[in-house]
Design a protein around this motif. Structure first.
Motif, PDB file in Angstrom:
ATOM      1  N   GLY A   1      18.408 -34.877 -12.619  1.00  0.00           N
ATOM      2  CA  GLY A   1      19.471 -35.046 -11.653  1.00  0.00           C
ATOM      3  C   GLY A   1      19.753 -36.473 -11.258  1.00  0.00           C
ATOM      4  N   ALA A   2      19.161 -37.455 -11.950  1.00  0.00           N
ATOM      5  CA  ALA A   2      19.397 -38.846 -11.595  1.00  0.00           C
ATOM      6  C   ALA A   2      20.811 -39.257 -11.933  1.00  0.00           C
ATOM      7  N   ALA A   3      21.258 -40.320 -11.289  1.00  0.00           N
ATOM      8  CA  ALA A   3      22.619 -40.807 -11.517  1.00  0.00           C
ATOM      9  C   ALA A   3      22.814 -41.140 -12.982  1.00  0.00           C
ATOM     10  N   GLY A   4      23.962 -40.771 -13.507  1.00  0.00           N
ATOM     11  CA  GLY A   4      24.298 -41.081 -14.885  1.00  0.00           C
ATOM     12  C   GLY A   4      23.900 -39.996 -15.854  1.00  0.00           C
ATOM     13  N   ALA A   5      23.053 -39.039 -15.462  1.00  0.00           N
ATOM     14  CA  ALA A   5      22.671 -37.961 -16.357  1.00  0.00           C
ATOM     15  C   ALA A   5      23.797 -36.947 -16.417  1.00  0.00           C
ATOM     16  N   ALA A   6      24.144 -36.528 -17.645  1.00  0.00           N
ATOM     17  CA  ALA A   6      25.260 -35.617 -17.812  1.00  0.00           C
ATOM     18  C   ALA A   6      24.750 -34.208 -18.079  1.00  0.00           C
ATOM     19  N   GLY A   7      25.520 -33.205 -17.661  1.00  0.00           N
ATOM     20  CA  GLY A   7      25.214 -31.841 -18.003  1.00  0.00           C
ATOM     21  C   GLY A   7      24.216 -31.200 -17.062  1.00  0.00           C
ATOM     22  N   PRO A   8      23.887 -29.924 -17.328  1.00  0.00           N
ATOM     23  CA  PRO A   8      22.956 -29.195 -16.470  1.00  0.00           C
ATOM     24  C   PRO A   8      21.541 -29.713 -16.613  1.00  0.00           C
ATOM     25  N   ALA A   9      20.656 -29.268 -15.708  1.00  0.00           N
ATOM     26  CA  ALA A   9      19.258 -29.688 -15.746  1.00  0.00           C
ATOM     27  C   ALA A   9      18.625 -29.296 -17.075  1.00  0.00           C
ATOM     28  N   LEU A  10      17.810 -30.181 -17.592  1.00  0.00           N
ATOM     29  CA  LEU A  10      17.146 -29.957 -18.867  1.00  0.00           C
ATOM     30  C   LEU A  10      16.063 -28.902 -18.724  1.00  0.00           C
ATOM     31  N   ARG A  11      16.045 -27.945 -19.661  1.00  0.00           N
ATOM     32  CA  ARG A  11      14.955 -26.983 -19.692  1.00  0.00           C
ATOM     33  C   ARG A  11      13.780 -27.581 -20.457  1.00  0.00           C
ATOM     34  N   LYS A  12      12.569 -27.101 -20.138  1.00  0.00           N
ATOM     35  CA  LYS A  12      11.359 -27.659 -20.742  1.00  0.00           C
ATOM     36  C   LYS A  12      10.642 -26.594 -21.569  1.00  0.00           C
ATOM     37  N   PRO A  13      10.365 -26.869 -22.834  1.00  0.00           N
ATOM     38  CA  PRO A  13       9.551 -25.941 -23.625  1.00  0.00           C
ATOM     39  C   PRO A  13       8.131 -25.903 -23.080  1.00  0.00           C
ATOM     40  N   PRO A  14       7.382 -24.851 -23.363  1.00  0.00           N
ATOM     41  CA  PRO A  14       5.981 -24.804 -22.947  1.00  0.00           C
ATOM     42  C   PRO A  14       5.170 -25.900 -23.620  1.00  0.00           C
ATOM     43  N   ARG A  15       4.182 -26.427 -22.914  1.00  0.00           N
ATOM     44  CA  ARG A  15       3.308 -27.426 -23.516  1.00  0.00           C
ATOM     45  C   ARG A  15       2.430 -26.782 -24.580  1.00  0.00           C
ATOM     46  N   LEU A  16       1.957 -27.573 -25.507  1.00  0.00           N
ATOM     47  CA  LEU A  16       1.050 -27.079 -26.531  1.00  0.00           C
ATOM     48  C   LEU A  16      -0.366 -26.968 -25.970  1.00  0.00           C
ATOM     49  N   ARG A  17      -1.065 -25.947 -26.422  1.00  0.00           N
ATOM     50  CA  ARG A  17      -2.458 -25.726 -26.030  1.00  0.00           C
ATOM     51  C   ARG A  17      -3.288 -25.456 -27.276  1.00  0.00           C
ATOM     52  N   PRO A  18      -4.562 -25.864 -27.274  1.00  0.00           N
ATOM     53  CA  PRO A  18      -5.418 -25.594 -28.431  1.00  0.00           C
ATOM     54  C   PRO A  18      -5.380 -24.116 -28.804  1.00  0.00           C
ATOM     55  N   GLY A  19      -5.258 -23.859 -30.095  1.00  0.00           N
ATOM     56  CA  GLY A  19      -5.187 -22.486 -30.583  1.00  0.00           C
ATOM     57  C   GLY A  19      -3.780 -21.977 -30.780  1.00  0.00           C
ATOM     58  N   ASP A  20      -2.773 -22.709 -30.287  1.00  0.00           N
ATOM     59  CA  ASP A  20      -1.387 -22.281 -30.471  1.00  0.00           C
ATOM     60  C   ASP A  20      -1.001 -22.284 -31.947  1.00  0.00           C
ATOM     61  N   THR A  21      -0.140 -21.351 -32.304  1.00  0.00           N
ATOM     62  CA  THR A  21       0.446 -21.318 -33.643  1.00  0.00           C
ATOM     63  C   THR A  21       1.724 -22.134 -33.651  1.00  0.00           C
ATOM     64  N   VAL A  22       1.878 -23.008 -34.641  1.00  0.00           N
ATOM     65  CA  VAL A  22       3.082 -23.821 -34.753  1.00  0.00           C
ATOM     66  C   VAL A  22       3.674 -23.649 -36.145  1.00  0.00           C
ATOM     67  N   GLY A  23       4.991 -23.681 -36.219  1.00  0.00           N
ATOM     68  CA  GLY A  23       5.680 -23.493 -37.481  1.00  0.00           C
ATOM     69  C   GLY A  23       5.866 -24.801 -38.234  1.00  0.00           C
ATOM     70  N   LEU A  24       5.751 -24.738 -39.548  1.00  0.00           N
ATOM     71  CA  LEU A  24       6.015 -25.876 -40.429  1.00  0.00           C
ATOM     72  C   LEU A  24       7.244 -25.560 -41.266  1.00  0.00           C
ATOM     73  N   VAL A  25       8.274 -26.383 -41.126  1.00  0.00           N
ATOM     74  CA  VAL A  25       9.526 -26.166 -41.846  1.00  0.00           C
ATOM     75  C   VAL A  25       9.912 -27.424 -42.609  1.00  0.00           C
ATOM     76  N   ALA A  26      10.753 -27.250 -43.621  1.00  0.00           N
ATOM     77  CA  ALA A  26      11.245 -28.367 -44.426  1.00  0.00           C
ATOM     78  C   ALA A  26      12.771 -28.326 -44.395  1.00  0.00           C
ATOM     79  N   PRO A  27      13.387 -28.897 -43.353  1.00  0.00           N
ATOM     80  CA  PRO A  27      14.841 -28.792 -43.200  1.00  0.00           C
ATOM     81  C   PRO A  27      15.648 -29.782 -44.026  1.00  0.00           C
TER      82      PRO A  27
END
Length: 345
Positions: free
Chosen positions: A21-47
């Motif tokens: 919400g600081a001055a100069g920021a455009a658009g709605p409030a940014l959503r935050k993804p969950p933080r990573l935790r040990p043991g999490d599964t993460v995807g590997l992609v080749a885009p």
């Protein structure tokens, strides 16, 4: 290494409010993804560009495992279609599948190259928006970062790809943002040269001062290729960060001119130009004339906003991770970027 880490990271003691919400920021409030935790599964992609070497992919998987995470390969990671890792629909399908899978907590690009922009029309934006997850990568992955900023509404991380060397500095930087939800200040570590005056790791200000805004950017070549498309976010009040590789000075000049003529540079609160690796015209070329710093000064100094060159991100082994869309403050004279809010929830 501990001394180097402490000097390089400079972790802030407290987090700023978790909104944009600081001055100069455009658009709605940014959503935050969950933080990573040990043991999490993460995807590997080749885009983008293909990598058909199973041994190289094995190293990527081992790197992810060394982070305490469980790698999950996209179905088309080892595909090849010309210079691409499968056709456009197949590469997009892997990314869509990772965002639809509730077990996958983040998505890493295996490598960059070229081709991520080609899959943008095939991405399932409704599913991606509904499932905020960190997207991690740099270089050609800039196309995805910009599109996510424009269409998905949550933060991503411009940082090493899976196949990067992941030095201690790079890992510490990424871990601070993605695992710890920290609000660090990035400052280049001091050089280890036996010289009276430091030459390695220097920064250069084109206009001194402090500026706050949303961090947006990545690879200059890829970003400018999205001009005129619906996949480029609004840069009003943003801090633009840029890097590149193997581009002669006149091509950097051409791309910055495009950003200026397209109205992007005039909207900014500040600019950080990181590393431009091997950005020198060939010896004897008619393109020789201006140095990179001279080209940058011609474009950035007249903006009248804080701007500097040389922060450690881009096509280098030791690189800072930068959270896209997150509020930050730059100090051009000091050559620092201070993250003002966590990139993750």
């Amino acid at each position: 290494m501990n001394r180097r880490r402490a000097l390089a990271l400079g972790l802030a003691a407290a987090a700023a409010p978790a909104s944009t919400g600081a001055a100069g920021a455009a658009g709605p409030a940014l959503r935050k993804p969950p933080r990573l935790r040990p043991g999490d599964t993460v995807g590997l992609v080749a885009p983008a560009t293909y990598s058909d070497d199973p041994y190289a992919l094995e190293l990527v998987q081992e790197t992810i495992a060394a982070m305490g995470l469980k790698p999950r390969l996209g179905a088309h990671v080892l595909d090849r279609y010309g210079y691409l890792a499968g056709d456009d629909k197949a590469r997009a399908a892997d990314l869509n599948a990772m965002y639809a899978d509730p077990e996958v907590k983040a998505v890493f690009a295996v490598r960059g190259g070229w081709g991520a922009a080609r899959i943008l029309p095939w991405l399932d934006w409704a599913t991606i928006r509904a499932n905020p997850k960190l997207l991690v990568g740099y270089s050609d992955i800039t196309a995805l970062h910009m599109a996510f900023a424009a269409r998905a509404g949550f933060s991503t991380i411009h940082g090493p790809i899976g196949a990067s060397s992941w030095t201690q500095m790079s890992w510490d930087s990424f871990r601070a943002l993605a695992f710890e939800g920290a609000t660090p200040t990035w400052r280049n570590p001091p050089g280890d040269e036996d010289r009276l005056v430091q030459r390695e790791g220097r920064t250069r200000a084109f206009h001194n001062g402090l500026a706050q805004g949303r961090l947006l950017g990545g690879n200059l070549t890829v970003l400018t290729a999205l001009m005129g498309t619906p996949y480029l976010p609004d840069f009003s009040g943003a801090i633009l960060f840029l890097e590149d590789v193997d581009e002669a000075e006149y091509r950097i000049d051409r791309m910055l001119t495009q950003l200026a003529l397209g109205g992007v540079l005039g909207k900014l609160a500040g600019v950080v130009f990181g590393q431009c690796t091997d950005c020198v015209a060939k010896a004897g070329s008619s393109a020789n004339g201006f140095t990179l710093s001279q080209v940058l000064a011609q474009h950035l100094a007249p903006l009248g906003v804080p701007a500097f060159q040389g922060l450690a991100f881009g096509h280098v082994d030791d690189q800072f991770s930068l959270p896209e869309g997150v509020m930050a403050e730059i100090d051009a004279g000091a050559g620092t970027v201070r993250i003002l809010e966590p990139a993750v929830a």
